[in-house]
Design an enzyme around this catalytic site. Structure first.
Site, PDB file in Angstrom:
ATOM      1  N   GLU A 143       3.891  -1.967 -39.604  1.00  0.00           N
ATOM      2  CA  GLU A 143       5.275  -1.574 -39.921  1.00  0.00           C
ATOM      3  C   GLU A 143       5.626  -2.131 -41.293  1.00  0.00           C
ATOM      4  OE1 GLU A 143       8.255  -2.427 -36.948  1.00  0.00           O
ATOM      5  OE2 GLU A 143       9.795  -2.804 -38.478  1.00  0.00           O
ATOM      6  N   GLU A 148      16.125  -3.452 -44.743  1.00  0.00           N
ATOM      7  CA  GLU A 148      16.933  -3.692 -43.560  1.00  0.00           C
ATOM      8  C   GLU A 148      18.128  -4.540 -43.965  1.00  0.00           C
ATOM      9  OE1 GLU A 148      14.764  -4.120 -39.499  1.00  0.00           O
ATOM     10  OE2 GLU A 148      13.624  -5.304 -40.962  1.00  0.00           O
TER      11      GLU A 148
END
Length: 265
Positions: A143, A148
């Site tokens: 990932e 974020e």
């Protein structure tokens, strides 16, 4: 004698070839219309893994074009269709889009220009998963989190990689904070990674702030040398941001100007 590939006919050094655009969506279209189905698919349902509170819907209720060249992903405090979540009746709706089985990339420059939402419990993200997640599972598929943000930190974003032995809270990450108390909800910013076999480098508005290399995985496997697909989502609640509280205003919107992937030179 042939001219070397990095020289012009008169011997001068040639300019670097521009990188080829392998994926681009500028979200042009009428207000209220949905995303391009040849590029994106909408995921539906809840997410017990992170203990998020939202239900991801299909259609244009939570993901639509605004008619001005933007995709708007909206998180609302509502449940118009009696959606059921891991914790009972869902309290929020939102949207999550991915390019799985439509577009993948291995290496290159991956970027999105976005204006973020804000507020306790709000969690927007632009990220990638290995296309072999179905066979290998997470985190063995890898990932790459390009961006974020946890809404209680309106001026800070995070870039992280997750793999076997370095996932979840143990992910290899770093952060970037805007100067002078600015917030990412105040204006658009460009979030990117430059991904090669040697390193993954994160930047905000062209300013590099974080790098990870295979050496950072130590004795664990570096799982970033195969194709990945793209994901855009706006989560509500979860282990990292915590749940919304009385200070959180709804609706909240993640506004995306464009997403673009270019190959290396």
């Amino acid at each position: 004698m042939a001219t070397p590939p990095d020289r012009t006919d008169d011997g001068r050094k040639a300019a670097a070839r521009p990188a080829a655009v392998t994926f681009e969506d500028t979200f042009d279209g009428p207000a209220g219309s949905g995303v391009d189905g040849s590029k994106w698919q909408l995921e539906t349902g809840d997410n017990v893994n992170n203990h998020e509170r939202q239900y991801y819907t299909s259609g244009t209720d939570n993901a639509e074009l605004d008619g001005s060249g933007n995709l708007v992903i909206t998180a609302r405090k509502e449940n118009p269709a009696d959606y059921q979540c891991w914790y009972g009746t869902c309290e929020y709706t939102s949207a999550r889009l991915n390019t799985a089985e439509k577009f993948t990339t291995q290496y290159g420059h991956v970027e999105a220009r976005m204006k973020l939402p804000r507020g306790q419990g709000i969690w927007p993200a632009f990220w990638m998963l290995g296309e072999d997640i179905g066979s290998k599972g997470w985190p063995a598929c890898g990932e790459i989190d390009v961006m974020e943000n946890v809404g209680k930190e309106p001026g800070t974003v995070h870039g992280t990689v997750h793999g076997p032995g370095y996932s979840g809270e143990g992910g290899l990450g770093g952060g970037y904070t805007l100067p002078n108390g600015e917030a990412f909800a105040d204006d658009f910013h460009t979030f990117a990674v430059d991904w090669s076999p040697e390193a993954i480098k994160w930047s905000v508005d062209g300013q590099e702030f974080h790098t990870r290399t295979p050496a950072d995985a130590g004795s664990n496997e570096w799982v970033f040398d195969h194709p990945f697909f793209l994901i855009l989502n706006l989560a509500v609640g979860g282990y990292w941001p915590g749940d919304p509280d009385g200070t959180t205003e709804f609706p909240q919107q993640l506004t995306v100007d464009y997403v673009r992937v270019t190959s290396g030179e």
